[in-house]
Design a protein around this motif. Structure first.
Motif, short mmCIF file in Angstrom:
data_model
loop_
_atom_site.label_atom_id
_atom_site.label_comp_id
_atom_site.label_asym_id
_atom_site.label_seq_id
_atom_site.Cartn_x
_atom_site.Cartn_y
_atom_site.Cartn_z
N SER A 117 62.92 -18.68 3.84
CA SER A 117 62.04 -17.89 4.71
C SER A 117 61.71 -18.60 6.02
CB SER A 117 60.75 -17.53 3.97
OG SER A 117 59.98 -18.68 3.70
N LEU A 118 61.55 -19.92 5.98
CA LEU A 118 61.12 -20.65 7.18
C LEU A 118 62.29 -21.03 8.08
CD1 LEU A 118 58.41 -23.01 5.65
CD2 LEU A 118 58.06 -20.87 6.89
N TYR A 119 63.49 -21.22 7.52
CA TYR A 119 64.59 -21.74 8.33
C TYR A 119 65.87 -20.90 8.21
CZ TYR A 119 61.48 -25.76 8.28
OH TYR A 119 60.38 -26.56 8.40
N LEU A 120 66.36 -20.71 7.00
CA LEU A 120 67.70 -20.13 6.83
C LEU A 120 67.75 -18.65 7.19
CD1 LEU A 120 68.78 -21.87 3.49
CD2 LEU A 120 69.25 -22.56 5.85
N THR A 121 66.75 -17.87 6.79
CA THR A 121 66.78 -16.43 7.06
C THR A 121 66.77 -16.12 8.56
OG1 THR A 121 65.80 -15.85 4.94
CG2 THR A 121 65.60 -14.24 6.70
N ASP A 254 63.37 -10.65 19.93
CA ASP A 254 63.05 -10.07 18.65
C ASP A 254 62.34 -11.13 17.81
OD1 ASP A 254 62.88 -8.86 16.20
OD2 ASP A 254 64.96 -8.18 16.16
N ILE A 255 61.10 -10.84 17.42
CA ILE A 255 60.27 -11.86 16.77
C ILE A 255 60.84 -12.27 15.43
CG2 ILE A 255 58.69 -10.39 15.47
CD1 ILE A 255 57.72 -13.31 17.77
N GLU A 256 61.60 -11.40 14.78
CA GLU A 256 62.17 -11.73 13.48
C GLU A 256 63.30 -12.75 13.60
OE1 GLU A 256 63.35 -8.25 11.44
OE2 GLU A 256 61.32 -7.41 11.31
N ALA A 261 59.32 -22.82 14.43
CA ALA A 261 58.67 -23.63 15.46
C ALA A 261 58.27 -22.77 16.66
CB ALA A 261 59.61 -24.75 15.90
N GLU A 262 59.12 -21.81 17.04
CA GLU A 262 58.80 -20.92 18.15
C GLU A 262 57.64 -20.00 17.79
OE1 GLU A 262 63.28 -20.58 20.12
OE2 GLU A 262 62.60 -19.12 18.64
N LEU A 263 57.56 -19.57 16.54
CA LEU A 263 56.44 -18.73 16.12
C LEU A 263 55.12 -19.50 16.19
CD1 LEU A 263 57.89 -16.85 13.01
CD2 LEU A 263 57.62 -15.98 15.32
N ILE A 264 55.15 -20.77 15.79
CA ILE A 264 53.93 -21.58 15.84
C ILE A 264 53.45 -21.75 17.28
CG2 ILE A 264 53.00 -23.89 15.40
CD1 ILE A 264 54.89 -24.07 13.00
N ALA A 265 54.40 -21.86 18.22
CA ALA A 265 54.04 -22.07 19.63
C ALA A 265 53.69 -20.77 20.35
CB ALA A 265 55.20 -22.76 20.35
N GLU A 270 52.20 -10.42 16.93
CA GLU A 270 53.47 -10.27 16.24
C GLU A 270 53.97 -11.59 15.68
OE1 GLU A 270 52.87 -9.29 19.28
OE2 GLU A 270 53.01 -7.09 19.28
N ALA A 271 53.85 -12.65 16.50
CA ALA A 271 54.31 -13.97 16.05
C ALA A 271 53.44 -14.49 14.90
CB ALA A 271 54.28 -14.96 17.21
N LYS A 272 52.14 -14.29 14.98
CA LYS A 272 51.25 -14.76 13.91
C LYS A 272 51.53 -13.99 12.61
CE LYS A 272 47.49 -16.26 16.96
NZ LYS A 272 46.08 -16.03 17.36
N ALA A 273 51.77 -12.69 12.74
CA ALA A 273 52.06 -11.90 11.54
C ALA A 273 53.37 -12.34 10.90
CB ALA A 273 52.12 -10.41 11.91
N GLN A 274 54.38 -12.60 11.73
CA GLN A 274 55.68 -13.04 11.20
C GLN A 274 55.57 -14.41 10.56
OE1 GLN A 274 58.33 -11.20 10.99
NE2 GLN A 274 59.69 -12.77 10.18
N LEU A 275 54.81 -15.32 11.17
CA LEU A 275 54.64 -16.66 10.61
C LEU A 275 53.92 -16.60 9.26
CD1 LEU A 275 54.85 -19.75 10.90
CD2 LEU A 275 52.68 -19.68 12.16
#
Length: 364
Positions: A117-121, A254-256, A261-265, A270-275
Motif C-alpha cells: 500500500s505504501l510503495y508497490l501499489t 493524479d493523487i493515487e 513521500a509526496e503525499l506526506i509533503a 485529497e492527499a491526506k485522505a489517500q495517505l
C-alpha cells in the motif's frame, strides 16, 4: 515452540489457499476486461502481461487482510471442532498465549500489506499509466486494425490495408463530428466532416508530446445537417490530433499515483485522505486478528464455518466505512484531523471486548 510452529503453519497455509482463490477470481475479472479493451484496439495484447503484473500489489493490499482474517477463523475453527483448543487450555495454553502466538504471522502479513500500500501499489499504478501512455504515443499502428471501423474520440477511422511494418495505413476514411463548433452556434446539430486519403501515418510532436494522424493525398468534405452546402478541401498533407501529450509529471497530478513521500509533503484534503487510506490497510490486519480469534470459537456441532458469515459482514462494514470516510475527507466534507482513525478505534474496541469476553470464558 511446537505449538507456535503448528499454529503459524496452519494460519499461513490457509491464508495462502484463500488468497490464491480470491486472486484468481479478481485477476480473471481484470484480465477479461483488459482483453476486451485489447480486442477493441485500445492497446495491443502484447502488453497484457505487464499490465497484470503491475496490478498485483493493488490486488494483494486488499486481499491479504481479508485472507488472513478468514485464515484465522478457519484454522482456529478447525482446532475448536477437533477439541484441540480444549486440550491446549488444559495444558495451560490460554487465549492470551494463543493471541501472542498469532501475533507474529499477523505482523508478517502487516509488513507485506504495508509494503504494497505504501510503495508497490502507487509505483505499479504509475508504471501502468506510463505503459499505456507510451503505447498511445508509439509511431506505429499496433492498436489499429485494417479492414474495420474504430472509434478514436469523436472520430471513426477505417483503413483498407496496412503496410508490412505497421507504420502506414492505406486508403483511409475518417468521419468526425465537431461538437465544439455546434456548441458555439445556435444549431443543435454538430458539424460533420468526412476525410479520404491515400495513406496515413502517425507523428508525435516533440514539443507537446501530442500524437497526430498525418494524412497524405486526400480530400476533406465538411457538411452541416439540413443544409445543401458543403465544403471541399484537397490536401497533400493534413494532420489530425489524436491524443494530447502527457508525461510522468502530469500523470502524478493524479493523487493515487503519487508516492507516499509526496503525499506526506502535500497539504491537501485529497492527499491526506489517500495517505490515511494507505496506512489503514496494514492497520486492519492486527485489528482483524483481534476480532477473528474470539469469533473463531465455535461449538464442535456447529462446524468451523458457523461464524464465517458474521465475520465477512464485519470485514465488509469495516472496509466500507473506511472507503466512505476517505471519500468524505477527500471532498472536504469531513475534517482530515479526525479522518479514518475513529473507525479503527471502534473496531479495535470491538476486538478488545470480544477478547475480554473470550478470556472470561477461558477459551473453551
Amino acid at each position: 515452540m511446537i505449538i507456535f510452529r503448528y499454529l503459524t503453519r496452519e494460519i499461513l497455509t490457509t491464508m495462502a489457499a484463500v488468497a490464491g482463490v480470491l486472486m484468481l477470481v479478481i485477476m480473471g475479472s481484470r484480465f477479461i476486461r483488459y482483453f476486451s479493451d485489447a480486442a477493441e484496439g485500445d492497446f495491443p495484447a502484447s502488453i497484457l502481461g505487464s499490465l497484470m503484473l503491475y496490478h498485483l500489489p493493488g490486488f494483494f493490499e486488499l486481499l491479504l487482510p481479508l485472507s488472513f482474517f478468514l485464515a484465522v477463523l478457519l484454522a482456529f475453527g478447525q482446532l475448536y471442532m477437533n477439541s484441540e483448543i480444549t486440550v491446549l487450555v488444559a495444558c495451560g495454553v490460554g487465549p492470551e498465549r494463543l493471541l501472542r502466538v498469532t501475533l507474529l504471522p499477523a505482523l508478517l502479513v502487516t509488513a507485506m500489506v504495508a509494503a504494497c500500500s505504501l510503495y508497490l501499489t502507487p509505483a505499479g499504478a504509475l508504471k501502468n499509466e506510463l505503459i499505456l501512455e507510451l503505447q498511445k504515443q508509439k509511431t506505429d499502428f499496433s492498436v489499429l486494425g485494417a479492414g474495420r471501423f474504430q472509434d478514436i474520440g469523436t472520430r471513426t477511422v477505417y483503413a483498407e490495408s496496412m503496410s508490412g511494418d505497421n507504420s502506414e495505413l492505406k486508403n483511409v476514411f475518417i468521419a468526425e463530428r465537431d461538437d465544439k463548433k455546434a456548441a458555439n452556434t445556435a444549431d443543435s446539430e454538430p458539424r460533420q466532416s468526412v476525410i479520404r486519403a491515400q495513406r496515413a501515418f502517425q507523428e508525435v510532436s516533440p514539443e507537446t508530446g501530442s500524437r497526430y494522424l498525418v494524412l497524405g493525398n486526400g480530400t476533406r468534405y465538411a457538411v452541416e445537417p439540413g443544409k445543401a452546402v458543403a465544403q471541399r478541401l484537397g490536401f497533400d498533407r493534413y494532420g489530425v490530433r489524436v491524443t494530447e501529450g502527457q508525461d510522468a509529471a502530469s500523470l502524478k497530478d493524479d493523487i493515487e499515483l503519487a508516492t507516499t513521500a509526496e503525499l506526506i509533503a502535500t497539504d491537501t484534503p485529497e492527499a491526506k485522505a489517500q495517505l490515511q487510506w494507505r496506512i489503514s490497510l496494514p492497520l486492519m490486519v492486527p485489528i482483524l486478528m483481534l476480532i477473528g480469534l474470539p469469533l473463531a470459537r465455535v461449538n464442535p456441532r456447529q462446524g468451523r464455518f458457523a461464524r464465517l458469515l458474521p465475520a465477512i459482514f464485519v470485514h465488509i462494514t469495516y472496509l466500507s466505512l473506511l472507503i466512505a470516510a476517505q471519500n468524505a475527507v477527500a471532498s472536504g466534507k469531513y475534517p482530515a484531523s479526525i479522518g479514518l482513525w475513529p473507525i479503527h478505534g471502534v473496531y479495535l474496541a470491538l476486538g478488545i471486548w470480544l477478547s475480554w469476553r473470550d478470556n472470561r470464558g477461558g477459551g473453551r
